[in-house]
Design a protein around this motif. Structure first.
Motif, mmCIF file in Angstrom:
data_model
loop_
_atom_site.group_PDB
_atom_site.id
_atom_site.type_symbol
_atom_site.label_atom_id
_atom_site.label_comp_id
_atom_site.label_asym_id
_atom_site.label_seq_id
_atom_site.Cartn_x
_atom_site.Cartn_y
_atom_site.Cartn_z
ATOM 1 N N LEU A 226 74.833 -11.745 -56.556
ATOM 2 C CA LEU A 226 74.916 -12.327 -54.805
ATOM 3 C C LEU A 226 75.945 -11.569 -54.512
ATOM 4 N N LEU A 227 76.928 -11.404 -55.482
ATOM 5 C CA LEU A 227 78.353 -11.100 -54.521
ATOM 6 C C LEU A 227 78.703 -9.921 -54.274
ATOM 7 N N ALA A 228 77.412 -8.912 -55.724
ATOM 8 C CA ALA A 228 77.682 -7.663 -55.170
ATOM 9 C C ALA A 228 77.077 -7.062 -54.348
ATOM 10 N N ALA A 229 75.338 -7.713 -54.360
ATOM 11 C CA ALA A 229 74.321 -7.736 -53.105
ATOM 12 C C ALA A 229 74.916 -7.548 -51.397
ATOM 13 N N SER A 230 76.036 -8.393 -51.301
ATOM 14 C CA SER A 230 76.513 -8.872 -50.533
ATOM 15 C C SER A 230 77.452 -8.284 -49.944
ATOM 16 N N ALA A 231 78.365 -7.581 -50.795
ATOM 17 C CA ALA A 231 79.487 -6.681 -50.524
ATOM 18 C C ALA A 231 78.734 -5.320 -50.085
ATOM 19 N N GLY A 232 77.284 -5.335 -50.495
ATOM 20 C CA GLY A 232 77.059 -3.879 -51.173
ATOM 21 C C GLY A 232 75.919 -2.981 -49.319
ATOM 22 N N VAL A 233 75.785 -4.668 -48.907
ATOM 23 C CA VAL A 233 75.653 -5.004 -47.455
ATOM 24 C C VAL A 233 76.500 -4.968 -46.444
ATOM 25 N N TRP A 234 76.763 -5.208 -46.922
ATOM 26 C CA TRP A 234 78.180 -5.485 -45.889
ATOM 27 C C TRP A 234 78.934 -3.889 -45.602
ATOM 28 N N LEU A 235 78.862 -3.545 -46.414
ATOM 29 C CA LEU A 235 79.992 -1.707 -46.861
ATOM 30 C C LEU A 235 78.790 -0.677 -45.668
ATOM 31 N N PHE A 236 77.297 -1.199 -46.000
ATOM 32 C CA PHE A 236 76.235 -0.473 -45.792
ATOM 33 C C PHE A 236 75.973 -0.972 -43.925
ATOM 34 N N TYR A 237 76.654 -2.316 -43.724
ATOM 35 C CA TYR A 237 76.109 -3.034 -42.220
ATOM 36 C C TYR A 237 77.469 -1.654 -41.772
ATOM 37 N N VAL A 238 78.860 -2.431 -42.133
ATOM 38 C CA VAL A 238 79.614 -1.602 -41.271
ATOM 39 C C VAL A 238 80.024 -0.145 -41.694
ATOM 40 N N GLN A 239 80.027 1.183 -41.693
ATOM 41 C CA GLN A 239 79.176 1.968 -41.780
ATOM 42 C C GLN A 239 78.811 2.712 -40.567
ATOM 43 N N HIS A 240 77.573 2.256 -40.383
ATOM 44 C CA HIS A 240 77.477 2.454 -38.850
ATOM 45 C C HIS A 240 77.372 1.458 -37.790
ATOM 46 N N GLN A 241 77.261 0.245 -37.682
ATOM 47 C CA GLN A 241 77.618 -0.598 -37.118
ATOM 48 C C GLN A 241 78.854 -0.812 -36.396
ATOM 49 N N PHE A 242 79.647 0.216 -35.675
ATOM 50 C CA PHE A 242 81.086 -0.729 -35.161
ATOM 51 C C PHE A 242 80.444 -0.026 -33.277
ATOM 52 N N GLU A 243 81.600 -0.467 -32.618
ATOM 53 C CA GLU A 243 81.524 -0.573 -31.122
ATOM 54 C C GLU A 243 81.279 1.514 -30.888
ATOM 55 N N SER A 244 81.814 1.944 -31.149
ATOM 56 C CA SER A 244 81.392 2.575 -30.500
ATOM 57 C C SER A 244 81.086 4.702 -31.553
ATOM 58 N N THR A 245 79.940 3.683 -32.614
ATOM 59 C CA THR A 245 79.297 4.300 -33.174
ATOM 60 C C THR A 245 78.089 5.382 -31.895
ATOM 61 N N PHE A 246 77.290 6.318 -32.822
ATOM 62 C CA PHE A 246 76.619 7.173 -32.392
ATOM 63 C C PHE A 246 74.928 6.445 -31.803
ATOM 64 N N TRP A 247 73.927 6.514 -31.315
ATOM 65 C CA TRP A 247 72.248 7.155 -31.511
ATOM 66 C C TRP A 247 72.493 7.177 -30.014
ATOM 67 N N ALA A 248 70.729 8.013 -30.435
ATOM 68 C CA ALA A 248 70.685 8.464 -29.342
ATOM 69 C C ALA A 248 69.083 8.990 -29.407
ATOM 70 N N SER A 249 68.464 9.338 -28.463
ATOM 71 C CA SER A 249 66.366 9.831 -28.466
ATOM 72 C C SER A 249 66.756 10.592 -29.169
ATOM 73 N N ASN A 250 65.091 10.906 -29.484
ATOM 74 C CA ASN A 250 65.403 12.481 -30.849
ATOM 75 C C ASN A 250 66.140 13.577 -29.959
ATOM 76 N N ASP A 251 65.222 14.007 -28.534
ATOM 77 C CA ASP A 251 65.880 15.251 -27.967
ATOM 78 C C ASP A 251 66.974 15.645 -27.587
ATOM 79 N N SER A 252 68.038 14.063 -27.475
ATOM 80 C CA SER A 252 69.419 14.704 -27.763
ATOM 81 C C SER A 252 70.521 14.819 -28.724
ATOM 82 N N TRP A 253 69.653 14.752 -30.174
ATOM 83 C CA TRP A 253 70.211 14.093 -31.108
ATOM 84 C C TRP A 253 70.213 15.239 -32.174
ATOM 85 N N THR A 254 71.471 15.239 -33.216
ATOM 86 C CA THR A 254 71.703 15.816 -33.881
ATOM 87 C C THR A 254 71.448 15.747 -35.137
#
Length: 344
Positions: A226-254
């Motif tokens: 359970l500790l390892a699972a929570s740590a793993g999800v936290w790592l995955f979360y913070v790797q992409h869920q930060f304020e200045s992250t990047f999201w775009a529609s398909n036509d402008s995404w690379t």
């Protein structure tokens, strides 16, 4: 105005492609180094597991303290499995796949099933039109406001930290990974991988239960998992869920720009970088996923301009917990509180 934005996006994408080519120089895996990394992860985990069993008679708190470093080594093994899934840990595919499958028994993660969903994540991360597989559900402000009250409640519940980093990881690793829902029709391999992993987990658990009893087994292994699972999800979360992250529609995404600007550089203290197998150097990993984790610091050092892109310290990352919605107008992730403030 639109033309200027397209030019800027194109320039950034070209820079990301150039960086990807430079990073490819660090891809070569070393069989001896890779083998050593497995050894120094598995042996301490086994030793700590045995120590926890011996410490059961000393008191509840003593053995639980040992669960923390044990979970750290389990996280490290998951990251090795992760590298195997990218074909990065060994030079030969067969070696990567079978080491990944064996480690999957310890991490409760069916290797071939996870490998496929994670490949989708790398191919679609930050793409607003291709969400849903291998990522954390993220709604835009417009999508959230269009939901019913019940829909908003469900999304807020999903985004609640107790669910996201507590109940969610437990469900993911103990329940959801037992059946490859969503990939059953695509190929027989995810199904076979999952059932074989389940059988191996059941066999290993049965042997340990036979040796020490079901009570001690659960008291030892559940806290680690359970500790390892929570740590793993936290790592995955913070790797992409930060304020200045990047999201775009398909036509402008690379894929290159999503890798460079949609993945963080989680600049952890040295000991945590070690236990997490440098997965915090995530923007480099997304730019060139064939780099084994022990070469990521070298790749970052050789390209120092990457050290200031998407950088998050451990303290700064705590503020990411509140982020939940992609604001298309502001081009940033915002919290539910931010949304209420905008409405005032």
């Amino acid at each position: 105005m639109t033309q200027g934005m397209e030019t800027t996006t194109g320039t950034r994408a070209n820079n990301a492609r150039t960086l990807t080519q430079l990073l490819a120089e660090h891809r070569d895996a070393n069989i001896w180094r890779s083998t050593l990394e497995i050894f120094i992860s598995v042996v301490p985990l086994v030793a700590l597991w045995i120590l926890m069993w011996l410490a059961l008679d000393l008191g509840y708190g003593v053995y639980l303290v040992l669960a923390i470093p044990a979970a750290g080594f389990l996280v490290r093994l998951f990251m090795i499995q992760h590298d195997c899934g990218h074909g990065a840990f060994f030079r030969h595919r067969v070696a990567n796949d079978w080491v990944g499958r064996v480690i999957g028994v310890l991490t409760l993660t069916p290797y071939d099933f996870w490998k496929r969903t994670h490949a989708v994540h790398h191919a679609t991360s930050g793409n607003l039109d291709r969400r849903g597989i291998g990522d954390i559900d993220t709604l835009t402000v417009r999508e959230y406001l269009a939901l019913s009250r019940w829909g908003r409640f469900r999304y807020r519940l999903y985004r609640n930290p107790a669910v996201m980093f507590g109940l969610g990881p437990a469900y993911l690793f103990l329940v959801q990974h037992r059946l490859p829902v969503g990939l059953m029709q695509g190929s027989w391999q995810p199904w076979l991988s999952t059932m074989a992993t389940n059988a191996a987990i059941a066999g290993a658990a049965a042997i340990l239960i036979w040796l020490i009893g079901i009570g001690p087994f659960l008291l030892i292994h559940l806290p680690i998992t359970l500790l390892a699972a929570s740590a793993g999800v936290w790592l995955f979360y913070v790797q992409h869920q930060f304020e200045s992250t990047f999201w775009a529609s398909n036509d402008s995404w690379t894929v290159q720009e999503a890798a460079l600007h949609g993945s963080s550089f989680y600049d952890l203290p040295g000991v945590l970088h070690w236990f997490t197998a440098n997965i915090g150097v995530h923007h480099v990993h997304h730019l060139c996923s064939r780099i084994p984790f022990y070469r990521l610091p070298q790749a970052l050092q050789a390209n120092p301009e990457l050290a200031n892109i998407g950088r998050l310290t451990l303290w700064q990352s705590l503020s990411c917990v509140r982020l939940a919605l992609w604001d298309e107008a502001g081009q940033r992730l915002i919290s539910f509180h931010d949304l209420r403030q905008q409405a005032v």
